[in-house]
Design an enzyme around this catalytic site. Structure first.
Site, mmCIF file in Angstrom:
data_model
loop_
_atom_site.group_PDB
_atom_site.id
_atom_site.type_symbol
_atom_site.label_atom_id
_atom_site.label_comp_id
_atom_site.label_asym_id
_atom_site.label_seq_id
_atom_site.Cartn_x
_atom_site.Cartn_y
_atom_site.Cartn_z
ATOM 1 N N ASP A 173 0.858 -1.187 0.000
ATOM 2 C CA ASP A 173 0.000 0.000 0.000
ATOM 3 C C ASP A 173 0.890 1.231 0.000
ATOM 4 O O ASP A 173 2.098 1.130 0.188
ATOM 5 C CB ASP A 173 -1.002 -0.008 1.169
ATOM 6 C CG ASP A 173 -0.380 0.125 2.533
ATOM 7 O OD1 ASP A 173 0.824 -0.201 2.672
ATOM 8 O OD2 ASP A 173 -1.082 0.535 3.469
ATOM 9 N N TYR A 185 3.020 4.695 0.718
ATOM 10 C CA TYR A 185 3.708 5.264 1.876
ATOM 11 C C TYR A 185 2.715 6.133 2.645
ATOM 12 O O TYR A 185 1.910 6.848 2.052
ATOM 13 C CB TYR A 185 4.887 6.118 1.432
ATOM 14 C CG TYR A 185 6.010 5.345 0.772
ATOM 15 C CD1 TYR A 185 6.691 4.335 1.458
ATOM 16 C CD2 TYR A 185 6.419 5.637 -0.523
ATOM 17 C CE1 TYR A 185 7.742 3.643 0.860
ATOM 18 C CE2 TYR A 185 7.474 4.953 -1.128
ATOM 19 C CZ TYR A 185 8.123 3.957 -0.433
ATOM 20 O OH TYR A 185 9.150 3.270 -1.019
ATOM 21 N N PHE A 222 6.687 1.910 -4.323
ATOM 22 C CA PHE A 222 8.095 2.060 -3.945
ATOM 23 C C PHE A 222 8.682 3.445 -4.255
ATOM 24 O O PHE A 222 9.754 3.784 -3.769
ATOM 25 C CB PHE A 222 8.990 0.973 -4.588
ATOM 26 C CG PHE A 222 8.694 -0.408 -4.105
ATOM 27 C CD1 PHE A 222 9.078 -0.803 -2.836
ATOM 28 C CD2 PHE A 222 8.019 -1.329 -4.895
ATOM 29 C CE1 PHE A 222 8.806 -2.084 -2.360
ATOM 30 C CE2 PHE A 222 7.732 -2.607 -4.433
ATOM 31 C CZ PHE A 222 8.129 -2.987 -3.163
ATOM 32 N N HIS A 258 10.835 -9.515 0.636
ATOM 33 C CA HIS A 258 10.617 -8.076 0.480
ATOM 34 C C HIS A 258 11.951 -7.346 0.669
ATOM 35 O O HIS A 258 12.786 -7.771 1.465
ATOM 36 C CB HIS A 258 9.600 -7.610 1.526
ATOM 37 C CG HIS A 258 9.028 -6.268 1.233
ATOM 38 N ND1 HIS A 258 9.657 -5.099 1.608
ATOM 39 C CD2 HIS A 258 7.886 -5.900 0.588
ATOM 40 C CE1 HIS A 258 8.929 -4.076 1.209
ATOM 41 N NE2 HIS A 258 7.850 -4.521 0.588
#
Length: 224
Positions: free
Chosen positions: A65, A67, A78, A187
């Site tokens: 989701d 920031y 990202f 991740h």
């Protein structure tokens, strides 16, 4: 809160926009934007689509989701706006990119130049309340983005799906077309990057696959 996608995605997703769950999601979002600080700005929600058309799509990088701190999110997974400090996960992506392809580590975290190369930066949830991670994860966005992944799965041209972390890897079940390549791994966050993200060479693997299938590989360079 009118959403208009400025390319072929509008027609591809038109039916999805008419569905009851999406209409309910839209009504809820209008209230959320009125009553809370929500990221990204309403006009940036669909930037992942606006910046990478379905026709040009070569690589899908799937995030979780947006920031949730002020000034970061702008609709691309990202990525952060220019002038914003590079978040830890993106720093690790840059480190692997440098180790893998020798791409110079940029001073900015703004990834729009990737989208021009056919790289789509999609989160499974497209909005979030300020300082409340995953606060919009159960309001209908994941139904929508699962439908998007299914649409990409139907493409005739080979696509690379990059799934980092368990949240993204859970979408593997939607990618059934054998023409595509799935690259999955831990991740890039500081909590898990040392468990196999570093050294996984996802960019080389993506480019090799695309070139073998007659598609021009991205350079992965990031414009400053």
């Amino acid at each position: 809160m009118k959403q208009i996608i400025k390319n072929d995605w509008q027609e591809i997703l038109e039916e999805e926009f008419q569905k009851e769950y999406y209409q309910n999601l839209r009504k809820l979002l209008i209230k959320e934007y009125q009553n809370y600080q929500i990221f990204p700005k309403a006009e940036d929600i669909f930037n992942a689509f606006n910046y990478t058309s379905n026709k040009d799509l070569k690589v899908l990088i799937l995030g979780q989701d947006p920031y949730h701190n002020v000034g970061q999110a702008h609709g691309l997974a990202f990525s952060v706006k220019k002038g914003v400090r590079i978040p830890p996960s993106l720093r690790n992506i840059y480190k692997e990119l440098n180790d893998d392809l020798g791409v110079e580590i940029p001073k900015e975290g703004y990834l729009k130049s990737w989208t021009k190369q056919g790289i789509m930066l999609l989160n499974t949830t497209l909005t979030v309340r300020a300082h409340e991670p995953m606060s919009h994860s159960k309001i209908g966005w994941e139904i929508f983005t699962d439908a998007v992944i299914e649409k990409i799965n139907q493409k005739e041209e080979p696509v690379v799906f990059i799934l980092w972390g368990n949240h993204a890897r859970n979408r593997k079940r939607l990618i059934t077309n054998k023409k595509h390549l799935i690259i999955e791994g831990p991740h890039p966050s500081p909590f898990s990057a040392n468990r196999g993200f570093f050294g996984s060479k996802p960019f080389t693997r993506a480019n090799k696959f695309l070139e073998e299938n007659g598609r021009k590989a991205p350079s992965w360079e990031i414009e400053e």
